[in-house]
Design a protein around this motif. Sequence first.
Motif, PDB file in Angstrom:
ATOM      1  N   ARG A  26       0.817  -1.215   0.000  1.00 52.25           N
ATOM      2  CA  ARG A  26       0.000   0.000   0.000  1.00 52.25           C
ATOM      3  C   ARG A  26       0.850   1.264   0.000  1.00 52.25           C
ATOM      4  O   ARG A  26       0.446   2.297  -0.554  1.00 52.25           O
ATOM      5  CB  ARG A  26      -0.920   0.011   1.218  1.00 52.25           C
ATOM      6  CG  ARG A  26      -2.020  -1.044   1.184  1.00 52.25           C
ATOM      7  CD  ARG A  26      -2.898  -0.923   2.406  1.00 52.25           C
ATOM      8  NE  ARG A  26      -3.987  -1.898   2.382  1.00 52.25           N
ATOM      9  CZ  ARG A  26      -4.901  -2.019   3.341  1.00 52.25           C
ATOM     10  NH1 ARG A  26      -4.861  -1.201   4.402  1.00 52.25           N
ATOM     11  NH2 ARG A  26      -5.842  -2.920   3.244  1.00 52.25           N
ATOM     12  N   ASP A  27       2.032   1.187   0.625  1.00 55.96           N
ATOM     13  CA  ASP A  27       2.855   2.393   0.747  1.00 55.96           C
ATOM     14  C   ASP A  27       3.858   2.553  -0.376  1.00 55.96           C
ATOM     15  O   ASP A  27       4.651   3.492  -0.374  1.00 55.96           O
ATOM     16  CB  ASP A  27       3.579   2.402   2.095  1.00 55.96           C
ATOM     17  CG  ASP A  27       4.525   1.203   2.245  1.00 55.96           C
ATOM     18  OD1 ASP A  27       4.408   0.254   1.450  1.00 55.96           O
ATOM     19  OD2 ASP A  27       5.368   1.235   3.163  1.00 55.96           O
ATOM     20  N   GLY A  28       3.849   1.665  -1.355  1.00 54.61           N
ATOM     21  CA  GLY A  28       4.765   1.824  -2.471  1.00 54.61           C
ATOM     22  C   GLY A  28       5.213   0.507  -3.070  1.00 54.61           C
ATOM     23  O   GLY A  28       4.654  -0.551  -2.777  1.00 54.61           O
ATOM     24  N   PHE A  29       6.240   0.568  -3.890  1.00 53.55           N
ATOM     25  CA  PHE A  29       6.747  -0.608  -4.587  1.00 53.55           C
ATOM     26  C   PHE A  29       8.182  -0.325  -5.015  1.00 53.55           C
ATOM     27  O   PHE A  29       8.677   0.809  -4.917  1.00 53.55           O
ATOM     28  CB  PHE A  29       5.888  -0.939  -5.810  1.00 53.55           C
ATOM     29  CG  PHE A  29       5.722   0.208  -6.774  1.00 53.55           C
ATOM     30  CD1 PHE A  29       6.645   0.429  -7.794  1.00 53.55           C
ATOM     31  CD2 PHE A  29       4.649   1.087  -6.647  1.00 53.55           C
ATOM     32  CE1 PHE A  29       6.499   1.500  -8.669  1.00 53.55           C
ATOM     33  CE2 PHE A  29       4.501   2.163  -7.520  1.00 53.55           C
ATOM     34  CZ  PHE A  29       5.425   2.366  -8.530  1.00 53.55           C
ATOM     35  N   GLU A  30       8.868  -1.367  -5.495  1.00 55.92           N
ATOM     36  CA  GLU A  30      10.238  -1.230  -5.963  1.00 55.92           C
ATOM     37  C   GLU A  30      10.332  -1.756  -7.396  1.00 55.92           C
ATOM     38  O   GLU A  30       9.728  -2.777  -7.725  1.00 55.92           O
ATOM     39  CB  GLU A  30      11.199  -1.993  -5.048  1.00 55.92           C
ATOM     40  CG  GLU A  30      11.164  -1.488  -3.607  1.00 55.92           C
ATOM     41  CD  GLU A  30      12.064  -2.279  -2.677  1.00 55.92           C
ATOM     42  OE1 GLU A  30      12.984  -2.976  -3.168  1.00 55.92           O
ATOM     43  OE2 GLU A  30      11.845  -2.206  -1.448  1.00 55.92           O
ATOM     44  N   VAL A  31      11.084  -1.043  -8.240  1.00 61.26           N
ATOM     45  CA  VAL A  31      11.276  -1.434  -9.638  1.00 61.26           C
ATOM     46  C   VAL A  31      12.704  -1.966  -9.781  1.00 61.26           C
ATOM     47  O   VAL A  31      13.657  -1.284  -9.424  1.00 61.26           O
ATOM     48  CB  VAL A  31      11.043  -0.252 -10.598  1.00 61.26           C
ATOM     49  CG1 VAL A  31      11.146  -0.721 -12.045  1.00 61.26           C
ATOM     50  CG2 VAL A  31       9.686   0.391 -10.340  1.00 61.26           C
ATOM     51  N   PHE A  32      12.845  -3.178 -10.347  1.00 65.10           N
ATOM     52  CA  PHE A  32      14.140  -3.838 -10.393  1.00 65.10           C
ATOM     53  C   PHE A  32      14.755  -3.884 -11.790  1.00 65.10           C
ATOM     54  O   PHE A  32      15.979  -3.893 -11.913  1.00 65.10           O
ATOM     55  CB  PHE A  32      14.013  -5.265  -9.847  1.00 65.10           C
ATOM     56  CG  PHE A  32      13.735  -5.324  -8.370  1.00 65.10           C
ATOM     57  CD1 PHE A  32      14.775  -5.362  -7.459  1.00 65.10           C
ATOM     58  CD2 PHE A  32      12.435  -5.325  -7.902  1.00 65.10           C
ATOM     59  CE1 PHE A  32      14.533  -5.406  -6.094  1.00 65.10           C
ATOM     60  CE2 PHE A  32      12.176  -5.377  -6.540  1.00 65.10           C
ATOM     61  CZ  PHE A  32      13.228  -5.411  -5.633  1.00 65.10           C
ATOM     62  N   THR A  33      13.947  -3.971 -12.831  1.00 62.69           N
ATOM     63  CA  THR A  33      14.488  -4.065 -14.186  1.00 62.69           C
ATOM     64  C   THR A  33      13.688  -3.155 -15.118  1.00 62.69           C
ATOM     65  O   THR A  33      12.501  -2.913 -14.900  1.00 62.69           O
ATOM     66  CB  THR A  33      14.422  -5.512 -14.725  1.00 62.69           C
ATOM     67  OG1 THR A  33      13.061  -5.974 -14.651  1.00 62.69           O
ATOM     68  CG2 THR A  33      15.316  -6.441 -13.923  1.00 62.69           C
TER      69      THR A  33
END
Length: 268
Positions: free
Chosen positions: A250-257
């Motif tokens: 809910r508070d965000g996400f991470e982008v890896f590629t």
Amino acid sequence: MRGARQVPRRAWRGGNWQDGDRALPEEVAVAFTYDGAAHAVMMATPDDLRDFAIGFSLTEGILTHADEVDALEIVPLPAGIDLRFWLRSDRGEALAARRRRLAGPVGCGMCGLETLAQTQRAVPRVGPGIELLPGQVQEALAALPPSQALNTETHAVHAAAFWHPARGLVALREDVGRHNALDKLAGALAARALPAAEGMVIMTSRISVELVQKAAMLGAPLLAGISAPTTLALEVAEAAGITVLGICRRDGFEVFTHPHRVREEAPA
């Protein structure tokens, strides 16, 4: 067959014993038989089986299009369910040339491969696909929980969903196995002629290498999961041109590629 069944249980809650029932997901052996020859046996939730049949065949490269099936029978047997395919002659010949056997328990999309080399199968590189704003990613993630009917009932299954920027959440499938859920989603998209390149695939699981491989076979440019990806999954995603998003909360996400597909928010 339904995806869940009520079973009796005794629960310890609030300092007291409580008798009652709980819904649990069904899990059965599902066999894939092509032109009379056994190909794979997966442990799966026995609903959306036609989607599972077509989706597995597409993501494993047995089919290139759903119309390459002349006939498909779903046959209940004492030991499980047999998905019996009769393929168009050219596809049947291609399968016979590269036949392998699998025996995949829950949570493993590669068990039963005959050689280590088969784990490193070549996958196509996806097209440019779409670009999303962070707010759209959050919108897509928020749409999942209300649509997970089987998980709401059992609290024990994975989901694979497809989110379209103009149409919202257009398809969701559930299963005890995360790779099975993705195969079912692939079948649902094929049945509705929805190109995976036009949206984002979301998994309620970690992103493992077999999920990236299946996403590449679908041509899906964005693959998101609520948990972290594995390093091998990222290596394959990098080569396939897939944008992997992990730790999606809910508070965000991470982008890896391939981060270019998730743009900065437009200025206010």
